[in-house]
Design an enzyme around this catalytic site. Structure first.
Site, PDB file in Angstrom:
ATOM      1  N   HIS A   1     -20.661  -6.317  -9.119  1.00 57.08           N
ATOM      2  CA  HIS A   1     -21.341  -7.176 -10.095  1.00 57.08           C
ATOM      3  C   HIS A   1     -22.571  -6.478 -10.678  1.00 57.08           C
ATOM      4  CE1 HIS A   1     -19.243 -11.088  -9.873  1.00 57.08           C
ATOM      5  NE2 HIS A   1     -18.859 -10.639  -8.693  1.00 57.08           N
TER       6      HIS A   1
ATOM      7  N   CYS B   1     -15.322  -7.669 -11.598  1.00 58.98           N
ATOM      8  CA  CYS B   1     -14.758  -8.438 -10.486  1.00 58.98           C
ATOM      9  C   CYS B   1     -13.375  -9.014 -10.842  1.00 58.98           C
ATOM     10  CB  CYS B   1     -15.733  -9.520 -10.037  1.00 58.98           C
ATOM     11  SG  CYS B   1     -15.363 -10.162  -8.384  1.00 58.98           S
TER      12      CYS B   1
ATOM     13  N   GLU C   1     -24.022  -7.060 -13.395  1.00 55.84           N
ATOM     14  CA  GLU C   1     -24.884  -8.003 -14.119  1.00 55.84           C
ATOM     15  C   GLU C   1     -25.902  -8.677 -13.201  1.00 55.84           C
ATOM     16  OE1 GLU C   1     -22.350 -10.870 -12.049  1.00 55.84           O
ATOM     17  OE2 GLU C   1     -21.996  -8.883 -12.904  1.00 55.84           O
TER      18      GLU C   1
END
Length: 251
Positions: free
Chosen positions: A227, A121, A229
């Site tokens: 994202h 990001c 994660e």
């Protein structure tokens, strides 16, 4: 307490990856990084994590770059300051000037040393600027822009959209897929791609560059706008991002 003195063998030492913090305020100025960025680096990249303060006037990035095996530039609630990539006099909001300074300088030193630098990001946006690219905040409706501070944390990551992975790229080879669904939360995106960067993924809705890679000095540079994660435990393509980082670290 018993101490293990020099000469004891606890197995191979894991590579150390730096994770850049952000400047936030919780009653007082603090260094912060979301815990969700840490777990995948240990589980899927096989690394040991070292948090890197985003405090420009005390950071010796040269010394730090000589000690880190890799670097992850995380997402953040702040934007890259326009002065870093544009001559416009537009008013910035939600910026973190120290994060900009440490991220760009440390990433540059790591890349020059041939060490892997990955971005998520804001990290993608920082790396694009580092390579001479520019950013835009004029994004089409297919991209989720986090603008309401009162938005519930969990709901920020509800927005999912599709990206096409470029044939022969790191992500396409690692996932064995040509199209994946990703989770996005961002207000800035790539306007002009930085020099020497290779497109890894494009948004299906409007062809916004969603991922890129490079290997300018021998170490892998890989960054994604989404994202990985957030949903890493249940998403094979998200795990592939961190596995690629581990491979770049030699784990």
């Amino acid at each position: 307490m018993r101490f293990a003195c020099c000469g004891s063998d606890d197995g191979p030492i894991k590579p150390v990856i730096g994770v850049l913090c952000c400047n936030e305020v919780a009653d007082r100025p603090i260094q912060a990084v979301a815990t969700r960025f840490v777990h995948p680096l240990v589980r899927y990249a096989g690394a040991t994590v070292l948090l890197v303060p985003a405090v420009a006037d005390v950071m010796d990035t040269r010394a730090l770059a000589g000690r880190l095996d890799g670097l992850l530039l995380t997402g953040s609630r702040s934007n890259v300051a326009k002065a870093r990539y544009s001559a416009t006099d537009a008013v910035d909001d939600a910026i973190d000037l120290d994060r900009d300074a440490v991220a760009l300088e440390l990433a540059g030193r790591m890349i020059e040393a041939g060490r892997p630098v990955f971005g998520i990001c804001r990290g993608l946006q920082e790396l694009n600027v580092l390579f001479g690219g520019t950013l835009t905040e004029t994004l089409q409706d297919g991209h989720y822009r986090s603008t309401a501070d009162e938005t519930a944390y969990e709901s920020l990551f509800d927005h999912v959209h599709d990206v096409d992975l470029q044939s022969g790229g790191l992500l396409a080879n690692a996932t064995a897929q040509r199209r994946i669904s990703v989770t996005s939360v961002h207000r800035q995106g790539i306007d002009r791609l930085g020099g020497g960067l290779t497109v890894e993924a494009l948004a299906v809705s409007d062809s916004l560059v969603e991922a890129f890679s490079a290997q300018p000095c021998g170490g892998n540079v890989l960054a994604v706008q989404w994202h990985p994660e957030w949903d890493v435990e249940g998403n094979a393509s998200s795990r592939a991002f961190f596995s690629l980082l581990g491979q770049s670290l030699g784990t």
